[in-house]
Design a protein around this motif. Structure first.
Motif, PDB file in Angstrom:
ATOM      1  N   SER A 165       0.828  -1.203   0.000  1.00 44.10           N
ATOM      2  CA  SER A 165       0.000   0.000   0.000  1.00 44.10           C
ATOM      3  C   SER A 165       0.863   1.253   0.000  1.00 44.10           C
ATOM      4  O   SER A 165       1.986   1.259   0.499  1.00 44.10           O
ATOM      5  N   THR A 166       0.313   2.312  -0.568  1.00 47.45           N
ATOM      6  CA  THR A 166       0.855   3.655  -0.403  1.00 47.45           C
ATOM      7  C   THR A 166      -0.321   4.525   0.037  1.00 47.45           C
ATOM      8  O   THR A 166      -1.207   4.032   0.735  1.00 47.45           O
ATOM      9  N   GLU A 167      -0.367   5.794  -0.354  1.00 48.81           N
ATOM     10  CA  GLU A 167      -1.448   6.658   0.117  1.00 48.81           C
ATOM     11  C   GLU A 167      -2.383   7.088  -1.011  1.00 48.81           C
ATOM     12  O   GLU A 167      -3.057   8.100  -0.907  1.00 48.81           O
ATOM     13  N   SER A 168      -2.424   6.298  -2.080  1.00 49.04           N
ATOM     14  CA  SER A 168      -3.366   6.570  -3.165  1.00 49.04           C
ATOM     15  C   SER A 168      -4.601   5.703  -2.969  1.00 49.04           C
ATOM     16  O   SER A 168      -4.793   5.096  -1.917  1.00 49.04           O
ATOM     17  N   ASN A 169      -5.432   5.609  -3.992  1.00 46.96           N
ATOM     18  CA  ASN A 169      -6.629   4.770  -3.918  1.00 46.96           C
ATOM     19  C   ASN A 169      -6.356   3.334  -4.362  1.00 46.96           C
ATOM     20  O   ASN A 169      -7.254   2.501  -4.377  1.00 46.96           O
ATOM     21  N   ILE A 170      -5.097   3.028  -4.717  1.00 42.94           N
ATOM     22  CA  ILE A 170      -4.755   1.714  -5.264  1.00 42.94           C
ATOM     23  C   ILE A 170      -3.865   0.933  -4.295  1.00 42.94           C
ATOM     24  O   ILE A 170      -2.904   1.468  -3.737  1.00 42.94           O
ATOM     25  N   MET A 171      -4.204  -0.340  -4.085  1.00 42.01           N
ATOM     26  CA  MET A 171      -3.329  -1.286  -3.402  1.00 42.01           C
ATOM     27  C   MET A 171      -3.093  -2.458  -4.342  1.00 42.01           C
ATOM     28  O   MET A 171      -3.796  -2.626  -5.337  1.00 42.01           O
ATOM     29  N   HIS A 172      -2.102  -3.280  -4.006  1.00 44.73           N
ATOM     30  CA  HIS A 172      -1.860  -4.512  -4.757  1.00 44.73           C
ATOM     31  C   HIS A 172      -1.865  -5.695  -3.794  1.00 44.73           C
ATOM     32  O   HIS A 172      -1.123  -5.700  -2.813  1.00 44.73           O
ATOM     33  N   LYS A 173      -2.718  -6.660  -4.081  1.00 44.01           N
ATOM     34  CA  LYS A 173      -2.704  -7.914  -3.335  1.00 44.01           C
ATOM     35  C   LYS A 173      -1.480  -8.708  -3.782  1.00 44.01           C
ATOM     36  O   LYS A 173      -1.169  -8.766  -4.982  1.00 44.01           O
ATOM     37  N   ILE A 174      -0.739  -9.275  -2.828  1.00 44.34           N
ATOM     38  CA  ILE A 174       0.476 -10.006  -3.185  1.00 44.34           C
ATOM     39  C   ILE A 174       0.454 -11.412  -2.594  1.00 44.34           C
ATOM     40  O   ILE A 174      -0.260 -11.694  -1.629  1.00 44.34           O
ATOM     41  N   ASP A 175       1.245 -12.271  -3.199  1.00 44.47           N
ATOM     42  CA  ASP A 175       1.500 -13.598  -2.665  1.00 44.47           C
ATOM     43  C   ASP A 175       2.702 -13.472  -1.731  1.00 44.47           C
ATOM     44  O   ASP A 175       3.811 -13.178  -2.194  1.00 44.47           O
ATOM     45  N   PRO A 176       2.528 -13.670  -0.422  1.00 41.90           N
ATOM     46  CA  PRO A 176       3.652 -13.476   0.501  1.00 41.90           C
ATOM     47  C   PRO A 176       4.779 -14.486   0.312  1.00 41.90           C
ATOM     48  O   PRO A 176       5.887 -14.267   0.799  1.00 41.90           O
ATOM     49  N   GLU A 177       4.510 -15.570  -0.408  1.00 44.33           N
ATOM     50  CA  GLU A 177       5.545 -16.569  -0.665  1.00 44.33           C
ATOM     51  C   GLU A 177       6.458 -16.163  -1.824  1.00 44.33           C
ATOM     52  O   GLU A 177       7.677 -16.316  -1.762  1.00 44.33           O
ATOM     53  N   THR A 178       5.870 -15.645  -2.896  1.00 44.42           N
ATOM     54  CA  THR A 178       6.653 -15.313  -4.092  1.00 44.42           C
ATOM     55  C   THR A 178       6.888 -13.815  -4.258  1.00 44.42           C
ATOM     56  O   THR A 178       7.709 -13.405  -5.077  1.00 44.42           O
ATOM     57  N   LEU A 179       6.136 -12.985  -3.512  1.00 43.60           N
ATOM     58  CA  LEU A 179       6.146 -11.524  -3.614  1.00 43.60           C
ATOM     59  C   LEU A 179       5.528 -11.010  -4.910  1.00 43.60           C
ATOM     60  O   LEU A 179       5.593  -9.827  -5.214  1.00 43.60           O
ATOM     61  N   GLU A 180       4.904 -11.890  -5.668  1.00 43.36           N
ATOM     62  CA  GLU A 180       4.271 -11.464  -6.907  1.00 43.36           C
ATOM     63  C   GLU A 180       2.939 -10.781  -6.621  1.00 43.36           C
ATOM     64  O   GLU A 180       2.178 -11.215  -5.747  1.00 43.36           O
ATOM     65  N   THR A 182      -0.775 -10.157  -7.302  1.00 46.70           N
ATOM     66  CA  THR A 182      -1.800 -11.030  -7.879  1.00 46.70           C
ATOM     67  C   THR A 182      -3.068 -10.289  -8.282  1.00 46.70           C
ATOM     68  O   THR A 182      -3.844 -10.778  -9.097  1.00 46.70           O
ATOM     69  N   LYS A 183      -3.294  -9.102  -7.718  1.00 46.65           N
ATOM     70  CA  LYS A 183      -4.510  -8.375  -8.059  1.00 46.65           C
ATOM     71  C   LYS A 183      -4.359  -6.906  -7.674  1.00 46.65           C
ATOM     72  O   LYS A 183      -3.879  -6.583  -6.594  1.00 46.65           O
ATOM     73  N   LYS A 184      -4.771  -6.039  -8.593  1.00 45.70           N
ATOM     74  CA  LYS A 184      -4.801  -4.603  -8.322  1.00 45.70           C
ATOM     75  C   LYS A 184      -6.169  -4.252  -7.748  1.00 45.70           C
ATOM     76  O   LYS A 184      -7.201  -4.628  -8.315  1.00 45.70           O
ATOM     77  N   VAL A 185      -6.188  -3.562  -6.614  1.00 42.91           N
ATOM     78  CA  VAL A 185      -7.445  -3.291  -5.911  1.00 42.91           C
ATOM     79  C   VAL A 185      -7.614  -1.782  -5.752  1.00 42.91           C
ATOM     80  O   VAL A 185      -6.725  -1.099  -5.248  1.00 42.91           O
ATOM     81  N   ASN A 186      -8.775  -1.288  -6.173  1.00 43.53           N
ATOM     82  CA  ASN A 186      -9.076   0.136  -6.120  1.00 43.53           C
ATOM     83  C   ASN A 186     -10.148   0.387  -5.062  1.00 43.53           C
ATOM     84  O   ASN A 186     -11.254  -0.158  -5.145  1.00 43.53           O
ATOM     85  N   TRP A 187      -9.812   1.202  -4.064  1.00 46.96           N
ATOM     86  CA  TRP A 187     -10.784   1.510  -3.012  1.00 46.96           C
ATOM     87  C   TRP A 187     -12.080   2.081  -3.592  1.00 46.96           C
ATOM     88  O   TRP A 187     -13.168   1.865  -3.056  1.00 46.96           O
ATOM     89  N   ARG A 188     -11.968   2.816  -4.692  1.00 45.58           N
ATOM     90  CA  ARG A 188     -13.148   3.479  -5.258  1.00 45.58           C
ATOM     91  C   ARG A 188     -14.180   2.491  -5.805  1.00 45.58           C
ATOM     92  O   ARG A 188     -15.333   2.853  -6.028  1.00 45.58           O
ATOM     93  N   ASP A 189     -13.764   1.255  -6.021  1.00 46.38           N
ATOM     94  CA  ASP A 189     -14.723   0.252  -6.467  1.00 46.38           C
ATOM     95  C   ASP A 189     -15.652  -0.200  -5.333  1.00 46.38           C
ATOM     96  O   ASP A 189     -16.615  -0.931  -5.573  1.00 46.38           O
ATOM     97  N   PHE A 190     -15.335   0.222  -4.117  1.00 48.12           N
ATOM     98  CA  PHE A 190     -16.102  -0.246  -2.950  1.00 48.12           C
ATOM     99  C   PHE A 190     -16.704   0.894  -2.137  1.00 48.12           C
ATOM    100  O   PHE A 190     -17.820   0.765  -1.633  1.00 48.12           O
ATOM    101  N   ILE A 191     -15.975   1.990  -2.003  1.00 46.62           N
ATOM    102  CA  ILE A 191     -16.466   3.141  -1.235  1.00 46.62           C
ATOM    103  C   ILE A 191     -16.019   4.429  -1.922  1.00 46.62           C
ATOM    104  O   ILE A 191     -15.091   4.425  -2.731  1.00 46.62           O
ATOM    105  N   ALA A 192     -16.670   5.545  -1.570  1.00 44.31           N
ATOM    106  CA  ALA A 192     -16.383   6.826  -2.220  1.00 44.31           C
ATOM    107  C   ALA A 192     -15.255   7.555  -1.499  1.00 44.31           C
ATOM    108  O   ALA A 192     -15.485   8.468  -0.692  1.00 44.31           O
ATOM    109  N   VAL A 193     -14.021   7.134  -1.762  1.00 43.74           N
ATOM    110  CA  VAL A 193     -12.850   7.830  -1.224  1.00 43.74           C
ATOM    111  C   VAL A 193     -11.833   8.025  -2.340  1.00 43.74           C
ATOM    112  O   VAL A 193     -11.791   7.259  -3.308  1.00 43.74           O
TER     113      VAL A 193
END
Length: 553
Positions: A165-180, A182-193
């Motif tokens: 995570s950083t401080e934008s509206n985007i996070m990235h889901k990662i595989d803690p084993e490989t560090l890859e 796996t999915k880009k997640v946008n807060w705006r798809d769920f709530i109005a921020v």
């Protein structure tokens, strides 16, 4: 500690721009040097011993690439995210790292230039366009491709899954084993921020709380976010997230910047500080060729405001708790005791710190480096005590803090305002170590509860150069230090048979800028603060920001 690095107390008010008088700081430019990734696990060279009971991965995040082609990022916060994994099992440690394959990273690499603007760096117009096209590009409205998803600040969890995570509206889901990723997640798809912090809090039941801004024609709002603990499918991310409440900004055109927030058993505490963001300057930044960081400013004429929000219903306290102007990036802990809400946090009396962490400053040497350090206000741990049982009958102008052995004060000064002064959570000896930042506790067992110990980095340089354990009872401290070594955020790992708060191990990645390929993972006995072992990595690692420990059975 050599005398020429010793810190003096702040000078008199004659020169408010200099907070310390330090000379001959060593150059640490290699702390912000671009490195390659190590996507396959490699063995480390262990000296001493890592306890056999530690089983899991120490995950870290931070910038690892500071140039794209022949263009350079300006600010420490801008570097491309490099994820690190120290996997510990049966006393052995392996290391791997991987650049986050964000849209920003891929676009920059594809064009071999900075395509996406970051906090302190404005993207460069396409050199293939003619002058008129480049000029017009400054007037383009921001699109999805121009918002950074360079999540280089922290590693966090939601519903048991790991995200960077950083401080934008985007996070990235990662595989803690490989560090890859796996999915880009946008807060705006769920709530109005428009954004969310990189420092959520997890409650005892697994519910996660965070904060995010929203900007609209109606004004600027600070939103308390609640994410449920339950996941109904493996593909789920932030489903069920909701805005618990929205707090209007005191100045809708110039909301406060915040990096994190505090949480107790029953309350979320938002700290509205006088470090402000000029939204008009941000919106017109591209036109003016200015970055987001140029829109930040410190207004010491304003007070700091603590907003209390009940977690069970999102109700905001009708009382505002005020304090002198301060800046806080990281809170230590918050808990309730005998009708009071106690908030411990790392605090500076000045708000210029962000602008000082330009990469060029970190790469300076000699008197120029000393000047950068001496114009930075030191950060110290402080305690504020907020009385909870207040109403119209609460008396004015008398200390409402009835806790024994507490020097913090709280006075009712107006109908719905209480003014608070702090108590120092340290002795005079912390001044010798440059204050304390990157605080951590035994989070799993003691977050939102009364506690005794916290850990952090001492700052006799622009980055941490010591590790400190603070005992709140008596305000005593233990220190780990070695010349030329720069430890990062300490993370507490509890021992499986722990009976006391500090039964466990402290893990910290220690950077060696003046020695090639000798960075190491350090393990300290959290109780004695004695070194247990170190795992030396045969690659270079830049100084990072935040991490977490992913325990495995």
């Amino acid at each position: 500690m050599s005398k020429n690095h010793a810190l003096k107390k702040p000078r008199s008010k004659k020169n408010t721009h200099h907070f310390t008088d330090v000379h001959d700081l060593p150059c640490i430019e290699k702390i912000v040097c671009t490195v390659g990734e190590t996507p396959q696990p490699i063995q480390t060279n262990i000296t001493g011993k890592f306890p056999e009971w530690i089983s899991g991965s120490f995950l870290r995040n931070g910038p690892g690439k500071f140039e794209i082609g022949n263009q350079k990022f300006n600010h420490w916060f801008d570097g491309m995210a490099l994820l690190h994994q120290f996997k510990i099992s049966k006393g052995q440690v392996t290391y791997r790292s991987r650049f986050l394959s964000s849209d920003s990273y891929q676009a920059n690499n594809e064009k071999n230039r900075i395509v996406v603007s970051e906090f302190g760096t404005v993207s460069v117009p396409d050199p293939c366009k003619n002058f008129f096209q480049r000029f017009l590009s400054r007037f383009e409205l921001p699109s999805k491709s121009t918002h950074t998803d360079n999540a280089n600040v922290s590693v966090v969890t939601y519903k048991g899954d790991y995200y960077v995570s950083t401080e934008s509206n985007i996070m990235h889901k990662i595989d803690p084993e490989t560090l890859e990723a796996t999915k880009k997640v946008n807060w705006r798809d769920f709530i109005a921020v428009n954004s969310a912090t990189a420092h959520p809090h997890v409650d005892v039941d697994g519910t996660t709380y965070n904060m995010g801004n929203s900007f609209s024609l109606k004004g600027s709002y600070y939103n308390i976010i609640q994410v449920p603990q339950t996941k109904y499918s493996s593909e789920e991310t932030l489903e069920g997230a909701k805005v618990l409440c929205s707090i209007p900004s005191t100045d809708s055109a110039k909301p406060s910047y915040y990096h994190s927030f505090a949480m107790s058993e029953n309350y979320v505490v938002f700290i509205e500080q006088p470090l402000k963001m000029d939204l008009l300057r941000i919106v017109t930044g591209k036109l003016r060729g200015k970055s987001v960081s140029d829109s930040f400013f410190w207004d010491p004429k304003l007070k700091t405001i603590f907003h209390l929000v009940l977690k069970k219903n999102g109700k905001v306290s009708s009382f505002q708790y005020l304090a002198q102007p301060l800046t806080t990036f990281h809170q230590i802990n918050a808990f309730e005791e005998d009708g009071h809400l106690i908030i411990d946090m790392c605090v500076s009396d000045d708000g210029q710190i962000i602008s000082n962490y330009n990469i060029q400053n970190l790469r300076k040497s000699g008197e120029d480096l000393d000047e950068v350090y001496n114009t930075l206000c030191r950060i110290f741990p402080r305690r504020f005590v907020l009385p909870l049982n207040v109403d119209d009958k609460t008396p004015y102008d008398q200390n409402l803090n009835s806790l024994p052995n507490s020097s913090a004060t709280s006075l009712r000064i107006a109908k719905n305002k209480i003014f608070c002064t702090h108590e120092d959570l340290h002795g005079e000896d912390l001044h010798e170590y440059g204050g304390l930042e990157f605080p951590q506790i035994n989070y799993g067992k003691y977050n939102t509860r009364p506690y005794r110990y916290f850990y952090g980095c001492g700052f006799r340089h622009l980055v941490g150069d010591t590790l400190i354990k603070m005992d709140i009872q008596g305000k005593h401290m233990k220190v780990w230090e070695q010349p030329g070594l720069y430890p990062s955020e300490p993370v507490f790992v509890p021992s499986p048979d722990a009976t006391e708060e500090d039964d466990g191990v402290i893990l910290s990645v220690v950077i060696t800028p003046n020695k090639d390929k000798s960075t190491f993972l350090l393990a300290l006995d959290a109780k004695t603060f004695e070194e247990l072992g170190r795992a030396e990595v045969p690659v270079n690692i830049p100084y990072g920001f935040h991490g977490t420990f992913n325990a495995t059975a």
